[in-house]
Design an enzyme around this catalytic site. Structure first.
Site, short mmCIF file in Angstrom:
data_model
loop_
_atom_site.label_atom_id
_atom_site.label_comp_id
_atom_site.label_asym_id
_atom_site.label_seq_id
_atom_site.Cartn_x
_atom_site.Cartn_y
_atom_site.Cartn_z
N THR A 121 44.91 31.96 48.19
CA THR A 121 44.64 32.26 46.76
C THR A 121 45.71 32.48 46.02
O THR A 121 46.83 33.06 46.16
CB THR A 121 43.99 33.89 46.55
N GLU A 154 39.28 29.61 48.93
CA GLU A 154 38.43 30.19 49.75
C GLU A 154 37.66 31.07 49.13
O GLU A 154 37.94 32.01 48.13
CB GLU A 154 39.05 30.80 51.10
N TYR A 257 26.70 48.32 42.84
CA TYR A 257 26.72 49.69 43.52
C TYR A 257 27.75 50.51 43.02
O TYR A 257 29.03 50.32 43.43
CB TYR A 257 26.50 49.38 45.02
N CYS A 266 41.93 41.18 48.45
CA CYS A 266 41.53 40.26 47.41
C CYS A 266 41.34 40.78 45.83
O CYS A 266 42.12 40.51 45.08
CB CYS A 266 40.24 39.35 47.83
N LYS A 269 44.71 42.69 44.34
CA LYS A 269 45.70 41.71 44.08
C LYS A 269 45.35 40.48 43.10
O LYS A 269 46.14 40.24 42.36
CB LYS A 269 45.85 41.16 45.55
N LYS A 327 35.70 48.34 53.62
CA LYS A 327 34.36 47.84 53.47
C LYS A 327 33.84 47.78 55.02
O LYS A 327 34.45 47.94 55.88
CB LYS A 327 34.15 46.62 52.86
#
Length: 445
Positions: A121, A154, A257, A266, A269, A327
């Site tokens: 990224t 990605e 949620y 991700c 940042k 997570k």
């Protein structure tokens, strides 16, 4: 096809394994000899469901290999995937030193046409810098060898990365050369059989698409967290509000949620990097700054609820935590809400007793041995004599716990649910005070 992957971290390893799974010859190159030694011995240095089995299978079939030799990597593949880390710099922008180092390595060793694929990224304009780095390295050798740089971001969710790669909802290819676009289309053909998922566009649009996607999802999360705080103040139930607005197809149910903030490698940042990129062109991206600010504040909500419940008296108390990863289905604790909470509890003089299905080793690596941190091998063991239970990560095994057993184990029967996974009425009926996000606390009936 022959494919080289520079970087054997999360993105690089998943990309390499999945490309090998469909028949390509893949060589993964990494500068970390310990990581390569683990992979060559049949191990996997990260946790991702199903990844270890796929690595072993494709190594045994001879389609997947690992090396620390960059020259071998450049010689091996027509496709040179760059999948190294882009950590945030001090000002929030993406640090491209590892990406550009790989680009220079490719330029130093290539002797025939190569396609350099930016999988990491990276900010808009990175492909231009990668191309310049390759050209400069070639010039130092007195050579000019043809190459192309492609943006191929990605879109992998930790915990479901293999499924995302093998059955993608889109494959973004940014290129200014039609021939290169067709070569990438051929590489991705096995993942594109049911219908055309490949979207070929200019390089800068492809680079921005990745940041835009993550920023949009992060915005939805922060918006719902903002609403949850409003709902709680008004005496409304954010879960009922969520169902009400999610039924609108223009909004949908995904990523609305409420909870105790997002983390991971991700969203935090990338939101910061995009906001920094906007500032670089003289644009004040106020919404992006607000998304990050709301998330930062939301990570502190659980601590404030705990402190309020105990009238600010946390010194000497033991708080049980269920969930440490940012997570479920990953051991990744980068910017996890659990870290913010634990560090706040420690500062207030409390002890933490915690359990996570897979992130225990990562917790030990991050915090080492501490008198105020105890890790248990069984979830229920974390509750013995605790002053309260906090659910921080929505692992499936926490969704239907034995409430009677929980009540009997704790000194103060109270649950702070940072992900709203339990039913308030059932918890209260079990004789436990229940404090969640965006809902009025319930007490034993």
């Amino acid at each position: 096809m022959d494919v080289t992957i520079f970087g054997s971290g999360y993105v690089g390893l998943v990309t390499g394994v999945c490309l090998a799974e469909v028949g390509n010859n893949v060589l993964c190159v990494d500068v970390d000899p310990e990581k390569i030694a683990v992979l060559n011995s049949g191990g996997v240095p990260i946790f991702e469901p199903g990844l270890d089995e796929m690595v072993r299978k494709n190594r045994a079939a001879g389609r997947l290999a690992f090396s620390t030799d960059p020259a071998e990597g450049v010689a091996h593949g027509l496709f040179q995937f760059v999948a190294v880390g882009t950590p945030p710099d001090e000002d929030g922008s993406a640090d491209l030193q590892h990406v550009l180092a790989v680009a220079r390595t490719i330029g130093e060793h290539m002797d025939s046409y190569r396609i350099v694929v930016d999988k990491s990224t990276v900010p808009v304009g990175t492909a231009d810098r990668v191309a310049e780095a390759v050209r400069e390295a070639q010039a130092s050798r007195g050579l000019t060898v043809d190459f192309d740089v492609v943006s191929n971001p990605e879109f992998l969710k930790e915990g479901a990365a293999i499924e995302d790669f093998m059955r993608p909802d889109r494959i973004i290819v940014g290129t200014d050369n039609p021939r290169t676009g067709e070569l990438l289309r051929a590489l991705y053909a096995p993942f594109n059989r049911n219908h055309d998922r490949i979207m070929i566009m200019d390089i800068r649009s492809a680079e921005l698409t990745k940041y835009a996607a993550n920023a949009m999802l992060a915005t939805k999360i922060s918006f719902m967290n903002e609403l949850s705080n409003i709902a709680e103040g008004l005496g409304a139930d954010i879960e009922k509000v969520r169902v009400g607005i999610g039924s609108d197809p223009r909004i949908g149910y995904q990523f609305i949620y409420p909870g105790c903030g997002y983390g991971g490698s991700c969203f935090p940042k990338d939101v910061r990097a995009l906001e920094r990129t906007a500032r670089g062109i003289g644009y004040n991206a106020q919404l992006l700054a607000a998304v990050e600010e709301v998330n930062f504040r939301q990570k502190e909500v659980l601590f404030h609820k705990i402190a309020h419940h105990f009238n600010g008296q946390l010194q000497g108390r033991t708080i049980a935590l269920w969930g440490l990863s940012f997570k479920p289905n990953t051991d990744d604790m980068r910017e996890a809400s659990s870290r913010t909470l634990m560090e706040s509890l420690w500062s207030a003089g409390a002890k933490v007793r915690a359990f996570d299905p897979v992130a225990m080793d990562e917790t030990r690596r991050l915090y080492g041995d501490r008198d105020d941190l105890e890790l248990t091998d069984v979830a229920m063991d974390a509750l013995h004599g605790a002053d309260g239970l906090v659910i921080v990560t929505e692992w499936s095994q926490f969704r239907s716990p034995d409430l009677a057993a929980i009540r009997s184990q704790m000194r103060d029967p109270v649950i702070f649910d940072g992900r709203n996974i339990l039913d308030p009425k059932l918890v209260a009926a079990a004789g436990i005070t229940y404090v969640s996000i965006g809902r009025t606390p319930t007490r034993p009936t």
